[in-house]
Design a protein around this motif. Structure first.
Motif, PDB file in Angstrom:
ATOM      1  N   LEU A  36       5.452  73.829  14.560  1.00  0.00           N
ATOM      2  CA  LEU A  36       4.653  74.962  15.544  1.00  0.00           C
ATOM      3  C   LEU A  36       5.752  75.620  16.474  1.00  0.00           C
ATOM      4  CD1 LEU A  36       2.021  72.459  16.959  1.00  0.00           C
ATOM      5  CD2 LEU A  36       1.927  74.049  14.993  1.00  0.00           C
ATOM      6  N   SER A  37       5.535  76.771  16.876  1.00  0.00           N
ATOM      7  CA  SER A  37       6.472  77.683  17.178  1.00  0.00           C
ATOM      8  C   SER A  37       6.370  77.480  18.896  1.00  0.00           C
ATOM      9  CB  SER A  37       6.631  79.184  17.075  1.00  0.00           C
ATOM     10  OG  SER A  37       7.211  79.893  17.793  1.00  0.00           O
ATOM     11  N   ARG A  38       7.261  76.823  19.388  1.00  0.00           N
ATOM     12  CA  ARG A  38       7.291  76.447  20.940  1.00  0.00           C
ATOM     13  C   ARG A  38       7.265  77.811  21.687  1.00  0.00           C
ATOM     14  NH1 ARG A  38       9.712  71.764  24.127  1.00  0.00           N
ATOM     15  NH2 ARG A  38       8.813  72.214  26.318  1.00  0.00           N
ATOM     16  N   VAL A  39       8.183  78.713  21.158  1.00  0.00           N
ATOM     17  CA  VAL A  39       8.080  79.971  21.620  1.00  0.00           C
ATOM     18  C   VAL A  39       7.104  80.828  21.764  1.00  0.00           C
ATOM     19  CG1 VAL A  39       9.655  82.163  21.579  1.00  0.00           C
ATOM     20  CG2 VAL A  39      10.800  80.161  21.193  1.00  0.00           C
ATOM     21  N   VAL A  40       6.399  81.106  20.598  1.00  0.00           N
ATOM     22  CA  VAL A  40       5.193  81.644  20.516  1.00  0.00           C
ATOM     23  C   VAL A  40       4.156  80.952  21.399  1.00  0.00           C
ATOM     24  CG1 VAL A  40       3.095  82.334  18.953  1.00  0.00           C
ATOM     25  CG2 VAL A  40       5.503  82.520  18.015  1.00  0.00           C
ATOM     26  N   PHE A  41       4.184  79.723  21.507  1.00  0.00           N
ATOM     27  CA  PHE A  41       3.014  78.905  22.455  1.00  0.00           C
ATOM     28  C   PHE A  41       3.212  79.202  23.896  1.00  0.00           C
ATOM     29  CE2 PHE A  41       1.716  75.019  24.752  1.00  0.00           C
ATOM     30  CZ  PHE A  41       0.519  75.252  24.519  1.00  0.00           C
ATOM     31  N   GLU A  42       4.637  79.113  24.351  1.00  0.00           N
ATOM     32  CA  GLU A  42       4.976  79.333  25.768  1.00  0.00           C
ATOM     33  C   GLU A  42       4.951  80.839  26.104  1.00  0.00           C
ATOM     34  OE1 GLU A  42       8.374  76.965  26.512  1.00  0.00           O
ATOM     35  OE2 GLU A  42       7.009  75.115  26.469  1.00  0.00           O
ATOM     36  N   ALA A  43       5.365  81.903  25.233  1.00  0.00           N
ATOM     37  CA  ALA A  43       5.630  83.127  25.615  1.00  0.00           C
ATOM     38  C   ALA A  43       4.610  83.952  25.448  1.00  0.00           C
ATOM     39  CB  ALA A  43       6.961  83.789  24.790  1.00  0.00           C
ATOM     40  N   GLU A  44       3.657  83.605  24.458  1.00  0.00           N
ATOM     41  CA  GLU A  44       2.560  84.364  24.138  1.00  0.00           C
ATOM     42  C   GLU A  44       1.217  83.831  24.219  1.00  0.00           C
ATOM     43  OE1 GLU A  44       2.882  86.504  20.161  1.00  0.00           O
ATOM     44  OE2 GLU A  44       5.166  86.399  20.471  1.00  0.00           O
ATOM     45  N   TYR A  45       0.995  82.726  23.555  1.00  0.00           N
ATOM     46  CA  TYR A  45      -0.289  82.046  23.729  1.00  0.00           C
ATOM     47  C   TYR A  45      -0.744  81.812  25.122  1.00  0.00           C
ATOM     48  CZ  TYR A  45      -4.246  78.897  23.004  1.00  0.00           C
ATOM     49  OH  TYR A  45      -5.367  78.352  22.971  1.00  0.00           O
ATOM     50  N   LEU A  46       0.040  80.686  25.947  1.00  0.00           N
ATOM     51  CA  LEU A  46      -0.319  80.453  27.037  1.00  0.00           C
ATOM     52  C   LEU A  46      -0.771  81.542  28.105  1.00  0.00           C
ATOM     53  CD1 LEU A  46       1.785  77.138  27.726  1.00  0.00           C
ATOM     54  CD2 LEU A  46      -0.674  77.262  27.367  1.00  0.00           C
ATOM     55  N   PRO A  47       0.466  82.392  28.268  1.00  0.00           N
ATOM     56  CA  PRO A  47       0.158  83.655  29.228  1.00  0.00           C
ATOM     57  C   PRO A  47      -1.235  84.547  28.923  1.00  0.00           C
ATOM     58  CG  PRO A  47       2.199  83.694  28.399  1.00  0.00           C
ATOM     59  CD  PRO A  47       1.649  82.764  27.481  1.00  0.00           C
TER      60      PRO A  47
END
Length: 115
Positions: A36-47
């Motif tokens: 899983l991409s932590r960057v995508v999760f924190e920078a795109e999904y969560l916001p």
């Protein structure tokens, strides 16, 4: 040879399907949290999923956040789910495998198209 289901068989099948979790929440045992991409999760999904003030007040760990969004099975069982791999997977095509014969999806996909 296909035959029409009896009323009792149809009710039993519908009850089984209602109690099964949605296909996208099934764990993918062949995958790991590293897929899983932590960057995508924190920078795109969560916001995009939560208001900024909610994210600021949230003291959860990365694993707890993944689990609360159903991207992994739990904070202690770090197995990605189908939705986790599809939304955040670094390479979902090579990580996701076909459902097993007793999974919800295979039951639905194996239904006859004509009764």
């Amino acid at each position: 040879m296909l035959r029409r289901l009896s009323d009792n068989e149809l009710l039993a099948l519908l009850n089984d399907l209602e109690s099964a979790p949605p296909f996208d929440l099934y764990p993918v045992p062949s995958a790991s949290i590293d897929d899983l991409s932590r960057v995508v999760f924190e920078a795109e999904y969560l916001p995009n999923a939560f208001a900024p003030d909610v994210l600021e007040e949230n003291g959860r760990s990365y694993e707890e956040r993944l689990a609360s969004c159903r991207m992994i099975t739990s904070p202690t069982e770090l197995t990605p789910t189908v939705v986790g791999l599809l939304a955040l997977g670094k390479s979902p095509k090579t990580t996701c495998q076909a459902p097993t014969s007793n999974s919800y999806a295979s039951k639905v996909l194996s239904w006859p198209t004509q009764w």
